[in-house]
Design a protein around this motif. Structure first.
Motif, PDB file in Angstrom:
ATOM      1  N   ASN A 155       1.036 -16.006 -15.653  1.00 35.26           N
ATOM      2  CA  ASN A 155       1.047 -14.538 -15.635  1.00 35.26           C
ATOM      3  C   ASN A 155       1.341 -13.864 -16.974  1.00 35.26           C
ATOM      4  O   ASN A 155       0.965 -12.707 -17.147  1.00 35.26           O
ATOM      5  CB  ASN A 155       1.947 -13.999 -14.512  1.00 35.26           C
ATOM      6  N   TRP A 163       8.890 -16.647 -25.383  1.00 39.00           N
ATOM      7  CA  TRP A 163      10.309 -16.524 -25.034  1.00 39.00           C
ATOM      8  C   TRP A 163      11.060 -17.743 -25.586  1.00 39.00           C
ATOM      9  O   TRP A 163      12.211 -17.660 -25.966  1.00 39.00           O
ATOM     10  CB  TRP A 163      10.496 -16.565 -23.505  1.00 39.00           C
ATOM     11  N   ASP A 210      -2.304 -30.374 -15.790  1.00 40.79           N
ATOM     12  CA  ASP A 210      -1.761 -29.825 -14.551  1.00 40.79           C
ATOM     13  C   ASP A 210      -0.506 -30.601 -14.165  1.00 40.79           C
ATOM     14  O   ASP A 210       0.228 -31.095 -15.027  1.00 40.79           O
ATOM     15  CB  ASP A 210      -2.835 -29.825 -13.458  1.00 40.79           C
ATOM     16  N   PHE A 228      11.190 -24.439 -18.622  1.00 36.54           N
ATOM     17  CA  PHE A 228      10.107 -24.239 -17.648  1.00 36.54           C
ATOM     18  C   PHE A 228      10.185 -22.821 -17.106  1.00 36.54           C
ATOM     19  O   PHE A 228      11.277 -22.309 -16.816  1.00 36.54           O
ATOM     20  CB  PHE A 228      10.248 -25.227 -16.481  1.00 36.54           C
ATOM     21  N   SER A 231       6.935 -20.963 -10.524  1.00 36.44           N
ATOM     22  CA  SER A 231       7.404 -20.693  -9.157  1.00 36.44           C
ATOM     23  C   SER A 231       8.674 -21.491  -8.864  1.00 36.44           C
ATOM     24  O   SER A 231       8.931 -22.524  -9.494  1.00 36.44           O
ATOM     25  CB  SER A 231       6.306 -21.079  -8.170  1.00 36.44           C
ATOM     26  N   GLY A 254      10.669 -18.299  -9.102  1.00 41.56           N
ATOM     27  CA  GLY A 254      10.044 -17.092  -8.572  1.00 41.56           C
ATOM     28  C   GLY A 254      11.061 -16.032  -8.169  1.00 41.56           C
ATOM     29  O   GLY A 254      12.252 -16.131  -8.498  1.00 41.56           O
ATOM     30  N   SER A 454      16.122 -18.273  -8.314  1.00 39.24           N
ATOM     31  CA  SER A 454      15.242 -17.839  -9.410  1.00 39.24           C
ATOM     32  C   SER A 454      15.573 -18.566 -10.707  1.00 39.24           C
ATOM     33  O   SER A 454      14.928 -18.315 -11.736  1.00 39.24           O
ATOM     34  CB  SER A 454      15.387 -16.327  -9.637  1.00 39.24           C
TER      35      SER A 454
HETATM   36  P1  NAD Z   1       3.399 -22.368 -10.915  1.00 42.45           P
HETATM   37  O1  NAD Z   1       4.766 -22.804 -10.560  1.00 42.45           O
HETATM   38  O2  NAD Z   1       2.287 -22.666  -9.972  1.00 42.45           O
HETATM   39  O3  NAD Z   1       2.965 -23.044 -12.322  1.00 42.45           O
HETATM   40  C1  NAD Z   1       3.837 -23.070 -13.421  1.00 42.45           C
HETATM   41  C2  NAD Z   1       3.543 -24.329 -14.237  1.00 42.45           C
HETATM   42  O4  NAD Z   1       3.803 -25.472 -13.430  1.00 42.45           O
HETATM   43  C3  NAD Z   1       2.086 -24.412 -14.688  1.00 42.45           C
HETATM   44  O5  NAD Z   1       2.064 -24.855 -16.022  1.00 42.45           O
HETATM   45  C4  NAD Z   1       1.473 -25.409 -13.718  1.00 42.45           C
HETATM   46  O6  NAD Z   1       0.468 -26.193 -14.316  1.00 42.45           O
HETATM   47  C5  NAD Z   1       2.647 -26.294 -13.332  1.00 42.45           C
HETATM   48  N1  NAD Z   1       2.543 -26.774 -11.946  1.00 42.45           N
HETATM   49  C6  NAD Z   1       1.961 -26.143 -10.873  1.00 42.45           C
HETATM   50  N2  NAD Z   1       2.103 -26.891  -9.754  1.00 42.45           N
HETATM   51  C7  NAD Z   1       2.793 -27.999 -10.122  1.00 42.45           C
HETATM   52  C8  NAD Z   1       3.258 -29.148  -9.399  1.00 42.45           C
HETATM   53  N3  NAD Z   1       3.027 -29.307  -8.088  1.00 42.45           N
HETATM   54  N4  NAD Z   1       3.938 -30.089 -10.086  1.00 42.45           N
HETATM   55  C9  NAD Z   1       4.193 -29.947 -11.407  1.00 42.45           C
HETATM   56  N5  NAD Z   1       3.758 -28.895 -12.129  1.00 42.45           N
HETATM   57  C10 NAD Z   1       3.082 -27.929 -11.501  1.00 42.45           C
HETATM   58  O7  NAD Z   1       3.479 -20.828 -11.260  1.00 42.45           O
HETATM   59  P2  NAD Z   1       2.277 -19.809 -11.555  1.00 42.45           P
HETATM   60  O8  NAD Z   1       1.532 -19.549 -10.283  1.00 42.45           O
HETATM   61  O9  NAD Z   1       1.506 -20.247 -12.753  1.00 42.45           O
HETATM   62  O10 NAD Z   1       3.093 -18.495 -11.973  1.00 42.45           O
HETATM   63  C11 NAD Z   1       3.621 -17.593 -11.039  1.00 42.45           C
HETATM   64  C12 NAD Z   1       5.060 -17.938 -10.696  1.00 42.45           C
HETATM   65  O11 NAD Z   1       5.865 -17.951 -11.868  1.00 42.45           O
HETATM   66  C13 NAD Z   1       5.692 -16.888  -9.782  1.00 42.45           C
HETATM   67  O12 NAD Z   1       6.470 -17.545  -8.814  1.00 42.45           O
HETATM   68  C14 NAD Z   1       6.552 -16.065 -10.722  1.00 42.45           C
HETATM   69  O13 NAD Z   1       7.639 -15.405 -10.108  1.00 42.45           O
HETATM   70  C15 NAD Z   1       7.014 -17.140 -11.649  1.00 42.45           C
HETATM   71  N6  NAD Z   1       7.471 -16.564 -12.920  1.00 42.45           N
HETATM   72  C16 NAD Z   1       8.807 -16.503 -13.120  1.00 42.45           C
HETATM   73  C17 NAD Z   1       9.304 -15.918 -14.275  1.00 42.45           C
HETATM   74  C18 NAD Z   1      10.777 -15.812 -14.493  1.00 42.45           C
HETATM   75  O14 NAD Z   1      11.166 -15.435 -15.582  1.00 42.45           O
HETATM   76  N7  NAD Z   1      11.617 -16.110 -13.524  1.00 42.45           N
HETATM   77  C19 NAD Z   1       8.412 -15.420 -15.239  1.00 42.45           C
HETATM   78  C20 NAD Z   1       7.043 -15.530 -15.000  1.00 42.45           C
HETATM   79  C21 NAD Z   1       6.578 -16.098 -13.824  1.00 42.45           C
END
Ligand code: NAD
Length: 490
Positions: A155, A163, A210, A228, A231, A254, A454
């Motif tokens: 996102n 950051w 991935d 990291f 989510s 998240g 979170s």
């Molecule tokens: P995501 O968790 O699907 O992916 C994040 C990273 O993890 C990516 O690089 C992805 O390749 C990897 N990933 C995905 N599935 C995985 C798995 N099963 N095993 C290991 N690695 C995996 O998140 P997203 O959909 O890319 O981003 C949205 C999420 O990020 C939302 O939940 C949002 O709230 C969160 N977010 C949090 C903050 C914060 O500061 N707390 C900031 C931005 C986004």
């Protein structure tokens, strides 16, 4: 200039070289605003991670010994370059992520602030010295951790990596970035800008991929720490797997951020701010509000919120949804809410697409009113432009509903009473709290980070707490003379 915006296979960046992955697994990168395929991202394997770790390990030795004041010169130059190229960077972000141009530009400028903060490290990461006994001095010195990893979500493909990367590099570490496979273009731009700023080859790498690469990073003995952001499901997994492998992990997850509106809130300011919080980045940000806890009679404010949401022009005021999967997830919540008899005060599925670019994934803002605190739209992170309204009789009831939520990223209250605001601040379970501000991002020198589900690993991801995360300290006790004898240390 940019190597991007082609439909060719994106490279990894290893040892200062652009390296094409031999992996047979690839994914198309689709522009959310148009549906056009703009690149192909490789899903690299563990051998490529090994190569990046080996190159980073070698490069980090000299980089870690370079004085801090010299290291941050790279960050000063990077800040200047990012400012000069802000329009180009915003274009890349908009193309890969679907944000509006203004949102992309805002995220670039926020990244500039992170670079500025890291460039000030010589002023803030100074260590301590104290005479602990007569003639005996104790001091702390900070040392880098070595090779570190940064794993980021889709996102904010430019801002979220920045950051962490400036602080980790400024403090003498090598960094391997694993960007989201949905938005991998900005990572290559970050590599190009760091190179142009004079960062030695190998100190920064990009390994696309991935889940396989994320798991390999957690397990790799050559990586000391991982930052990291993503989510909660994956953050928890990265935290547990990385810690089990002996690493230092800070993982942000998240959110489900509530806004509390009480009757003395300023109607116009509140409505404009709530709408911005719910619909900014089409609801795809961890700071987005998605639940409104309406205390008492605030119907006049809700009516204004609805009016402002209806007036948003898709494609101009609000960007696109990242993928078809995400689009169906969000509309699935609306379908089920409607089928279950929920009061859909505003239905984003019916929003006009007349002015939106053709082929894009656009969805208008929705309001679900009179929801129960247990309804799935009150509890789940939907990550789209939806607002669930829960009616409450008292502020205490609203705070109790908020605190039942397992997340704890952000929360905000809209009120014109300082006493009410303080009452809320003291009781709410969230790491970032807003008063009349729906996206309460603590800007540098304050640190960004939530509580509860979170955040895993303690501390915040930016600001001063990042200094502790990306370094380890030596405590040095020194005596140069036997002249003083006052206690066992002298
Ligand atoms: P995501 O968790 O699907 O992916 C994040 C990273 O993890 C990516 O690089 C992805 O390749 C990897 N990933 C995905 N599935 C995985 C798995 N099963 N095993 C290991 N690695 C995996 O998140 P997203 O959909 O890319 O981003 C949205 C999420 O990020 C939302 O939940 C949002 O709230 C969160 N977010 C949090 C903050 C914060 O500061 N707390 C900031 C931005 C986004």
């Amino acid at each position: 200039m940019s190597e991007l915006l082609t439909t060719s296979l994106l490279p990894n960046v290893i040892g200062g070289q652009r390296v094409l992955s031999p992996s047979l697994r690839t994914l198309p990168v689709t522009e959310p605003m148009t549906g056009e395929i703009i690149a192909v991202v490789p899903l690299s394997g563990a051998d490529e991670l090994d190569a990046a770790v080996n190159a980073a390990r070698e490069a980090q030795v000299e980089w870690g010994r370079t004085p801090l004041k010299d290291r941050v010169q790279v960050l000063f130059r990077m800040k200047t370059l990012v400012e000069a190229e802000q329009d180009h960077l915003a274009e890349i972000i908009t193309r890969e992520n679907g944000k509006t141009r203004a949102e992309s530009l805002g995220s670039v400028l926020r990244a500039v602030e992170c670079l500025e903060f890291a460039a000030s490290l010589p002023q803030i990461a100074t260590g301590e010295v104290l005479e602990v006994s007569r003639g005996v001095e104790c001091k702390t010195m900070r040392y880098p951790l070595g090779v570190t990893g940064v794993i980021t979500p889709f996102n904010f493909p430019f801002m979220v990596p920045l950051w962490m990367i400036p602080m980790a590099l400024g403090l003498g570490n090598a960094v391997i970035l694993k960007p989201s496979e949905q938005t991998p273009l900005s990572a290559i731009e970050i590599a190009r800008l760091l190179e142009a700023s004079g960062l030695p080859p190998g100190v920064f790498s990009v390994v696309n991929g991935d889940r396989e690469i994320v798991e390999a990073m957690c397990d790799h003995p050559g990586i000391s720490a991982i930052g990291f952001v993503g989510s909660t499901r994956v953050a928890r997994k990265v935290y547990e797997r990385g810690v089990a492998a002996g690493k230092r992990i800070r993982a942000l997850g998240g959110a489900k951020n509530p806004l509390v509106v009480v009757p003395d809130a300023d109607p116009e300011m509140t409505a404009a701010n709530v709408v911005a919080s719910v619909t900014g980045c089409a609801g795809q940000r961890c700071m987005a509000a998605s639940v409104l806890l309406a205390v008492g009679d605030v119907d006049h404010i809700l009516a204004l919120i609805k009016e402002k949401m209806e007036a948003l022009v898709l494609g101009t005021d609000m960007g696109a949804i990242i993928s078809q999967v995400a689009y169906e997830r969000i509309t699935g919540y609306l379908d089920r809410a409607e089928a279950g008899g929920a009061q859909l005060l505003l239905d984003g599925r019916n929003a006009s697409l007349d002015e939106a670019p053709e082929g894009g994934l656009f969805l208008g803002a929705s309001i679900i009113d009179h929801a129960s605190p247990e309804h799935e739209t009150s509890c789940d992170e939907i990550f789209g432009p939806t607002l669930t309204v829960i009616r409450c009789d008292t502020l205490d009831e609203a705070i109790a509903i908020e605190n039942d939520n397992p997340y704890g990223n952000a929360a905000a209250i809209y009120t014109s009473s300082g006493g009410t605001a303080q009452y809320f601040i003291d009781r709410v379970e969230a790491g970032m709290v807003g008063v009349n501000i729906g996206v309460p991002v603590p800007r540098e020198p304050f640190a960004f980070g939530g509580w509860n589900a979170s955040s895993f690993g303690g501390g915040d991801i930016t600001g001063p707490s990042a200094i502790d995360f990306w370094t380890r300290t030596k405590k040095i006790t020194t005596k140069w003379s036997d002249r003083y004898r006052s206690n066992w240390m002298s």
